[in-house]
Design an enzyme around this catalytic site. Sequence first.
Site, short mmCIF file in Angstrom:
data_model
loop_
_atom_site.label_atom_id
_atom_site.label_comp_id
_atom_site.label_asym_id
_atom_site.label_seq_id
_atom_site.Cartn_x
_atom_site.Cartn_y
_atom_site.Cartn_z
N THR A 180 -4.61 2.22 5.03
CA THR A 180 -6.00 2.86 4.80
C THR A 180 -6.99 2.64 6.18
O THR A 180 -7.61 3.59 6.43
CB THR A 180 -6.57 1.96 3.62
OG1 THR A 180 -5.90 2.22 2.61
CG2 THR A 180 -8.05 2.43 3.48
N SER A 193 1.56 1.58 3.35
CA SER A 193 2.32 0.13 3.24
C SER A 193 2.82 0.16 2.05
O SER A 193 3.78 -0.99 1.93
CB SER A 193 1.60 -1.04 3.73
OG SER A 193 0.78 -1.64 2.75
N THR A 233 -3.00 -2.41 3.35
CA THR A 233 -3.31 -3.95 2.69
C THR A 233 -2.29 -4.34 1.57
O THR A 233 -1.89 -5.58 1.18
CB THR A 233 -4.47 -3.99 1.88
OG1 THR A 233 -4.84 -2.85 0.96
CG2 THR A 233 -5.66 -3.85 2.85
N ASP A 234 -1.32 -3.08 1.15
CA ASP A 234 -0.55 -3.25 -0.03
C ASP A 234 0.72 -4.37 0.03
O ASP A 234 0.80 -5.15 -0.73
CB ASP A 234 -0.23 -1.90 -0.66
CG ASP A 234 -1.24 -1.23 -1.43
OD1 ASP A 234 -2.28 -1.84 -1.52
OD2 ASP A 234 -0.84 0.15 -1.48
N1 ASP Z 1 -2.12 1.66 0.11
C1 ASP Z 1 -2.73 1.64 1.22
C2 ASP Z 1 -1.69 0.76 2.18
O1 ASP Z 1 -1.30 -0.27 1.87
C3 ASP Z 1 -3.62 0.45 0.98
C4 ASP Z 1 -4.45 -0.18 2.04
O2 ASP Z 1 -4.21 0.00 3.15
O3 ASP Z 1 -5.50 -0.62 1.76
O4 ASP Z 1 -1.40 1.38 3.10
#
Ligand code: ASP
Length: 323
Positions: free
Chosen positions: A18, A63, A96-97
């Site tokens: 993100t 991710s 973050t995932d």
């Molecule tokens: N779906 C995103 C990822 O993990 C979520 C994020 O980065 O906050 O790449």
Amino acid sequence: MQTRSQGKKIVVLGTGGTIAGTAASPTDRAYVAAQKGVAELLAGLPLPQSFELVSEQVAQIDSKDMDLGVWQALLRRCQHWLAQPEVQSLVITHGTDTLEETAYLLQALLAPTKPVVLTCAMRPATAIDADGPQNLLDAFAVAAEPGAHGVVVVCAGRIHSAFDVQKAHTWQLDAFTSGEAGDLGQVVQGRVVLWRNWPVSAVEYAPDAIEKIANLATWPRVEIVLSHAAVTAATIDALVAPDVAARFGAPPVRGLVVAATGNGTLHQALEVALQRAVAQGVRVVRATRCAQGRVWPRPGDAWPDSQGLSPVKARLALMLSLV
Ligand code: ASP
């Protein structure tokens, strides 16, 4: 690859997420992750002038879709850069995932004596209130900190150890927790305040072992199963059945991590199925499905516990032990 300035280097490795996401407008909450290159994320930020910056795009993924190939590529680039004497530290931009899994894997394998700082964002780069730029600045503060070492995650001003960090919230900016272990420290107005020691691994991997892992065509297959009310043995029986794996073109299961109830307790239906799996040579580890606390071993436990690791990290630990 892009470089700037001279002297000791901080290397920034981009993997997507993100933090590199874009939306149709600055107020649009719907966005697509992994759109902007890492050099673009750094452009215009007041980064430390005393370091030469090198940026490299290792991957460009959401991710949630992290896979072994990207991990291997990241591992190789981390190993390469950490071995250069002029490199002070690494900063990795990541979604973050699965951030906690990447952090754990890098710490477990590399046990770096330099800082490897993963950072992220909960809002896309184009958001009017994007959190990525401040997280990046905080990550640089940690990357430049004298004496820092090991793999850490920096998000929302908090510094987490790779061992303890867990995504704990679906949308808040301060999405990560280190649970009862507590944060390593925080970044306040560009200054690092430390509460605990930097991460140190109990086990160190030899360079040739890391090389082997970085080149594996398939990693040992380890699956996670959940113990819950009215669970049946059928899931485990199907997972470990060699003919089922073969039918789906998957390698046989070599390990199972059970996300157990409470302090590592298992539904009796699972106990029976796990005993059958073990008889077949499958390794079993118990983690807990509780968000807080760890599985404390008790005399006579049938299954080893995950030594405080969450199910996803226990899975990685078991995979590494099976290589
Ligand atoms: N779906 C995103 C990822 O993990 C979520 C994020 O980065 O906050 O790449």
